[in-house]
Write a protein that holds these residues in place. Structure first.
Motif, short mmCIF file in Angstrom:
data_model
loop_
_atom_site.label_atom_id
_atom_site.label_comp_id
_atom_site.label_asym_id
_atom_site.label_seq_id
_atom_site.Cartn_x
_atom_site.Cartn_y
_atom_site.Cartn_z
N LEU A 59 45.42 36.00 38.85
CA LEU A 59 45.60 37.41 38.49
C LEU A 59 45.78 37.46 36.98
O LEU A 59 46.63 36.76 36.43
N VAL A 60 45.01 38.29 36.32
CA VAL A 60 45.12 38.35 34.86
C VAL A 60 44.84 39.77 34.37
O VAL A 60 43.96 40.46 34.88
N ARG A 136 38.93 42.77 36.04
CA ARG A 136 37.72 42.08 36.51
C ARG A 136 37.08 41.23 35.43
O ARG A 136 36.76 40.07 35.66
N ARG A 137 36.88 41.80 34.26
CA ARG A 137 36.19 41.08 33.19
C ARG A 137 36.97 39.83 32.77
O ARG A 137 36.40 38.76 32.60
N MET A 138 38.27 39.97 32.62
CA MET A 138 39.08 38.82 32.20
C MET A 138 39.11 37.74 33.28
O MET A 138 39.01 36.55 32.98
N ALA A 139 39.23 38.14 34.55
CA ALA A 139 39.26 37.16 35.65
C ALA A 139 37.94 36.40 35.71
O ALA A 139 37.93 35.18 35.92
N GLU A 140 36.84 37.10 35.53
CA GLU A 140 35.54 36.43 35.55
C GLU A 140 35.38 35.51 34.35
O GLU A 140 34.76 34.45 34.45
N LEU A 159 41.07 41.71 44.31
CA LEU A 159 42.11 42.73 44.35
C LEU A 159 42.24 43.33 42.95
O LEU A 159 43.16 43.01 42.21
N TRP A 160 41.31 44.17 42.58
CA TRP A 160 41.28 44.70 41.21
C TRP A 160 42.33 45.78 41.00
O TRP A 160 42.59 46.17 39.87
N ASP A 161 42.95 46.28 42.06
CA ASP A 161 43.88 47.40 41.94
C ASP A 161 45.32 46.98 41.66
O ASP A 161 46.23 47.79 41.73
#
Length: 186
Positions: A59-60, A136-140, A159-161
């Motif tokens: 999670l980031v 999303r962008r940072m996790a990817e 779990l983007w929320d």
């Protein structure tokens, strides 16, 4: 109308009974890893199970990060932290570009830290599935690291929320990762 709900696996049978009561009975046709329900009034609920023994969580967000390993519903290894990434400024000219570079460097520092922690907790063979959450962008971008290539091919749930990652958020993400995610059409 379509909506999505997450149901704890231990509560699924009770939830199906309630679905049947609300929709004039229910016909259940589960497959491997799936749940398919059809109500007597034509309503449907289809979903997927995420049944994995060892789940890695990454999670980031710009304000923090949390990386953990959940085995059988117990969060065994985890690291959480906060990070400072400067917000945008309304000043123009050279200052705006300088602040943008600073924000970029600070965000890169967060990503580097999350990559190192992910290597420690989620090394090769440590997990069977992966949950990504937050930004999303940072996790990817975390998964772009060649040292984490083994995580890219694992079954994933997103779990983007989630809010800024903290231990409580990581625990909630671990719980939600095991839920049956159902899409209901009335």
């Amino acid at each position: 109308m379509t909506r999505t709900v997450e149901v704890d696996p231990a509560r699924l049978d009770r939830w199906v009974e309630g679905f049947g009561a609300r929709h004039d009975g229910v016909t259940r046709a589960d497959g491997p890893g799936t749940v398919v329900l059809t109500g007597g009034d034509g309503a449907t609920a289809t979903g997927e199970r995420f049944e994995h023994q060892r789940i890695g969580l990454v999670l980031v967000r710009r304000g923090g990060y949390a990386v953990g390993r959940d085995e059988g519903g117990d969060l065994l290894a985890h690291t959480c932290g906060t990070a400072y990434v400067q917000s945008r400024t309304k000043k123009g000219g050279w200052s705006q570009q300088r602040y943008a570079r600073r924000r970029g460097n600070q965000a890169d520092g967060v990503l580097d830290k999350v990559r190192e922690i992910s290597l420690r907790h989620l090394g090769r063979g440590a997990v069977d599935a992966l949950v990504l959450g937050g930004d999303r962008r940072m996790a990817e971008q975390v998964l772009e690291d060649p040292r984490l290539a083994h995580l890219r091919d694992l079954p994933q749930r997103t779990l983007w929320d989630l809010p800024d990652p903290r231990l409580v958020v990581l625990q909630e993400a671990a719980r939600r990762s095991r839920c049956v995610r159902l899409e209901i059409s009335d």
